[in-house]
Write a protein that holds these residues in place. Structure first.
Motif, mmCIF file in Angstrom:
data_model
loop_
_atom_site.group_PDB
_atom_site.id
_atom_site.type_symbol
_atom_site.label_atom_id
_atom_site.label_comp_id
_atom_site.label_asym_id
_atom_site.label_seq_id
_atom_site.Cartn_x
_atom_site.Cartn_y
_atom_site.Cartn_z
ATOM 1 N N THR A 79 10.245 2.152 -3.937
ATOM 2 C CA THR A 79 9.675 1.354 -5.018
ATOM 3 C C THR A 79 10.774 0.693 -5.836
ATOM 4 O OG1 THR A 79 7.715 2.773 -5.186
ATOM 5 C CG2 THR A 79 8.248 1.431 -7.103
ATOM 6 N N ASN A 80 11.821 1.437 -6.130
ATOM 7 C CA ASN A 80 12.950 0.892 -6.902
ATOM 8 C C ASN A 80 13.602 -0.274 -6.172
ATOM 9 O OD1 ASN A 80 12.452 2.940 -8.725
ATOM 10 N ND2 ASN A 80 14.147 4.227 -8.040
ATOM 11 N N GLU A 81 13.736 -0.133 -4.843
ATOM 12 C CA GLU A 81 14.350 -1.202 -4.060
ATOM 13 C C GLU A 81 13.493 -2.459 -4.099
ATOM 14 O OE1 GLU A 81 16.207 -1.998 0.413
ATOM 15 O OE2 GLU A 81 15.477 -0.011 -0.142
ATOM 16 N N ILE A 82 12.189 -2.294 -3.906
ATOM 17 C CA ILE A 82 11.281 -3.447 -3.930
ATOM 18 C C ILE A 82 11.317 -4.142 -5.288
ATOM 19 C CG2 ILE A 82 8.842 -4.120 -3.851
ATOM 20 C CD1 ILE A 82 8.465 -1.896 -1.732
ATOM 21 N N LYS A 88 -2.480 2.971 10.190
ATOM 22 C CA LYS A 88 -2.025 1.748 9.527
ATOM 23 C C LYS A 88 -3.106 1.212 8.596
ATOM 24 C CE LYS A 88 -3.327 -1.123 13.510
ATOM 25 N NZ LYS A 88 -2.825 -2.061 14.541
ATOM 26 N N LYS A 89 -2.679 0.496 7.580
ATOM 27 C CA LYS A 89 -3.609 -0.137 6.634
ATOM 28 C C LYS A 89 -3.324 -1.628 6.612
ATOM 29 C CE LYS A 89 -5.808 0.185 2.190
ATOM 30 N NZ LYS A 89 -7.171 0.030 2.716
ATOM 31 N N GLN A 90 -4.161 -2.373 7.302
ATOM 32 C CA GLN A 90 -3.940 -3.798 7.444
ATOM 33 C C GLN A 90 -4.368 -4.559 6.194
ATOM 34 O OE1 GLN A 90 -6.200 -4.432 11.118
ATOM 35 N NE2 GLN A 90 -4.286 -4.567 12.272
ATOM 36 N N ILE A 91 -3.787 -5.752 6.026
ATOM 37 C CA ILE A 91 -4.131 -6.656 4.936
ATOM 38 C C ILE A 91 -5.093 -7.715 5.477
ATOM 39 C CG2 ILE A 91 -3.250 -8.211 3.173
ATOM 40 C CD1 ILE A 91 -2.203 -5.331 2.933
ATOM 41 N N THR A 92 -6.219 -7.887 4.827
ATOM 42 C CA THR A 92 -7.228 -8.848 5.260
ATOM 43 C C THR A 92 -7.337 -9.986 4.252
ATOM 44 O OG1 THR A 92 -9.056 -7.782 4.071
ATOM 45 C CG2 THR A 92 -8.527 -6.932 6.280
ATOM 46 N N PHE A 120 1.186 -3.317 -6.141
ATOM 47 C CA PHE A 120 1.113 -1.974 -5.567
ATOM 48 C C PHE A 120 -0.326 -1.467 -5.607
ATOM 49 C CE2 PHE A 120 5.517 -2.289 -7.125
ATOM 50 C CZ PHE A 120 6.198 -1.981 -5.963
ATOM 51 N N ARG A 121 -0.800 -1.031 -4.433
ATOM 52 C CA ARG A 121 -2.103 -0.355 -4.343
ATOM 53 C C ARG A 121 -1.830 1.094 -3.969
ATOM 54 N NH1 ARG A 121 -6.193 -3.988 -0.757
ATOM 55 N NH2 ARG A 121 -4.818 -3.195 0.874
ATOM 56 N N ASP A 122 -2.170 1.989 -4.861
ATOM 57 C CA ASP A 122 -1.851 3.400 -4.663
ATOM 58 C C ASP A 122 -3.074 4.190 -4.212
ATOM 59 O OD1 ASP A 122 0.814 3.102 -5.457
ATOM 60 O OD2 ASP A 122 0.273 3.263 -7.568
ATOM 61 N N SER A 123 -2.828 5.083 -3.271
ATOM 62 C CA SER A 123 -3.875 6.001 -2.823
ATOM 63 C C SER A 123 -3.260 7.368 -2.559
ATOM 64 C CB SER A 123 -4.551 5.489 -1.544
ATOM 65 O OG SER A 123 -5.446 6.458 -1.047
ATOM 66 N N LYS A 124 -3.783 8.368 -3.235
ATOM 67 C CA LYS A 124 -3.348 9.741 -2.993
ATOM 68 C C LYS A 124 -4.136 10.378 -1.846
ATOM 69 C CE LYS A 124 -0.490 9.474 -6.412
ATOM 70 N NZ LYS A 124 0.953 9.296 -6.133
ATOM 71 N N GLU A 125 -5.082 9.611 -1.296
ATOM 72 C CA GLU A 125 -5.953 10.134 -0.243
ATOM 73 C C GLU A 125 -5.406 9.888 1.157
ATOM 74 O OE1 GLU A 125 -8.497 11.852 -1.419
ATOM 75 O OE2 GLU A 125 -7.818 11.231 -3.427
ATOM 76 N N ARG A 126 -4.316 9.146 1.254
ATOM 77 C CA ARG A 126 -3.773 8.816 2.563
ATOM 78 C C ARG A 126 -2.258 8.796 2.516
ATOM 79 N NH1 ARG A 126 -1.957 3.580 3.109
ATOM 80 N NH2 ARG A 126 -2.315 3.635 5.340
ATOM 81 N N ASP A 159 0.843 -1.198 0.000
ATOM 82 C CA ASP A 159 0.000 0.000 0.000
ATOM 83 C C ASP A 159 0.875 1.244 0.000
ATOM 84 O OD1 ASP A 159 -2.809 -0.859 0.062
ATOM 85 O OD2 ASP A 159 -2.215 -1.904 1.886
ATOM 86 N N ARG A 160 0.825 1.975 -1.109
ATOM 87 C CA ARG A 160 1.622 3.188 -1.260
ATOM 88 C C ARG A 160 0.733 4.415 -1.090
ATOM 89 N NH1 ARG A 160 5.067 2.105 -6.774
ATOM 90 N NH2 ARG A 160 2.937 2.023 -7.622
ATOM 91 N N GLY A 161 1.065 5.234 -0.098
ATOM 92 C CA GLY A 161 0.360 6.491 0.087
ATOM 93 C C GLY A 161 0.957 7.589 -0.770
#
Length: 344
Positions: free
Chosen positions: A60-63, A101-105, A72-78, A50-52
């Motif tokens: 990102t380059n390292e990953i 935090k943004k947990q994975i379910t 990658f899940r992108d959000s400009k809102e957080r 999750d990329r804020g």
């Protein structure tokens, strides 16, 4: 895809006992676990990143160097999940979140991967409370196609959940029909059973044996004992009677190479998860986890890894570290046999 995790990616601020301060350090249990699994076998893992709006391009380059199956899940809102780590004497660590935090379910897995890909996963690395483990089991069991699968859940309990008040809840969980390998550290296991933390390997083994009657025979335990190494308690799926095996920590003889213990346990279980996914052998998993943990405590932040060259921290590959470890500690293991089992 053989391995995934419900652990998050976190960008860390690290405050050392010497007063040094590092920012934007790639961290989080999910990060360390999947890096560990990818070092053992690149291209066979998957995870949700999750990329804020504040996510650095350098991260990102390292990953992208890892071949870790990152989605990658992108959000400009957080903002990206961020945490602060404060280290004191004796590796004492204090941690707090500094952004939400943004947990994975389990639902995230279903929506991101789809049922067919989930069916291929052999090892699910879980780092969460007992309540969230129940939630994951219940959600996955609602899908008919997944009920026919029998993956292994490698459970890293949250430290604050390993208390006597949760004894019955965790015992009930460890006696379900799902295949679970629980892996607390020795301090956490001691708290669960209301005993003192062991200070030598003999007492670590005594503590580990308490899990024998605590869980059903098809489940097992890996006790992480820090500088003392790790110990496995096998299940009846592998041997008619439970077996206990100990491995020394990778840096037992090279303590000066240990720089930062952050993520050591998470990365251990990522390496373990892939080793187990490839072999269904708890001791091969333990071997992989031990080597991977050694890689990830040699610097601030996670190990530097390039899947194209296989080099770790700009030095030896996993295969080379495997050979070094077996020879250095004079283990009665065949290097060729282990490599064949891991298909490396």
């Amino acid at each position: 895809m053989l391995v995934t995790t419900n652990g998050m990616i976190i960008l860390d601020d690290i405050h050392t006992i010497s007063g040094d301060h590092y920012t934007d350090v790639l961290g989080g249990a999910g990060t360390y676990a999947i890096l560990g699994s990818s070092i053992v076998k690149p291209g066979q893992s998957g995870w949700i990143v999750d990329r804020g709006s504040d996510f650095p391009q350098k991260v990102t380059n390292e990953i992208n160097q890892w071949n870790s199956g990152a989605v990658f899940r992108d959000s400009k809102e957080r903002l990206t999940t961020r945490g602060a780590n404060y280290y004191g004497a004796n590796d004492l660590r204090q941690f707090k979140y500094i952004t939400p935090k943004k947990q994975i379910t389990a639902q995230d897995w279903i929506e991101t991967y789809g049922v067919e890909k989930l069916k291929s996963i052999n090892s699910f690395h879980l780092i969460c409370s007992p309540e969230r483990v129940y939630e994951i089991f219940e959600r996955l069991s609602e899908i008919k196609e997944l009920r026919e699968c029998h993956p292994t859940y490698i459970w890293e309990p949250l430290p604050d959940s390993m208390i006597k008040d949760n004894y019955n809840t965790i015992k009930e969980l460890m006696n379900r029909e799902e295949h679970i390998i629980i892996s607390p550290n020795s301090e956490e296991a001691a708290r669960l059973f209301g005993t003192e933390e062991p200070v030598d390997i003999d007492n670590c083994e005594i503590l580990l044996k308490r899990f024998d009657t605590f869980m059903n025979k098809t489940n097992s335990c890996v006790l992480r004992c820090g500088r003392l190494g790790s110990i496995t308690l096998s299940s009846s799926n592998e041997y008619p009677e439970r077996q206990i095996n100990h491995l020394p920590a990778y840096h037992t003889l090279t303590q000066k190479q240990v720089i930062d213990p952050t993520g050591g346990g998470n990365s251990f279980l990522g390496g373990f998860s892939m080793g187990y996914a490839l072999t269904n052998n708890i001791d091969v998993g333990n071997l992989c986890g031990t080597i991977i943990a050694g890689c990830n405590i040699e610097q601030i932040g996670p190990a530097k890894y390039d899947s194209r060259t296989g080099k770790i921290n700009n030095s030896n590959t996993f295969k080379e570290r495997l050979k070094y470890y077996i020879e250095t500690y004079n283990l009665s293991l065949s290097l060729e046999d282990i490599q064949n089992k891991l298909q490396i």
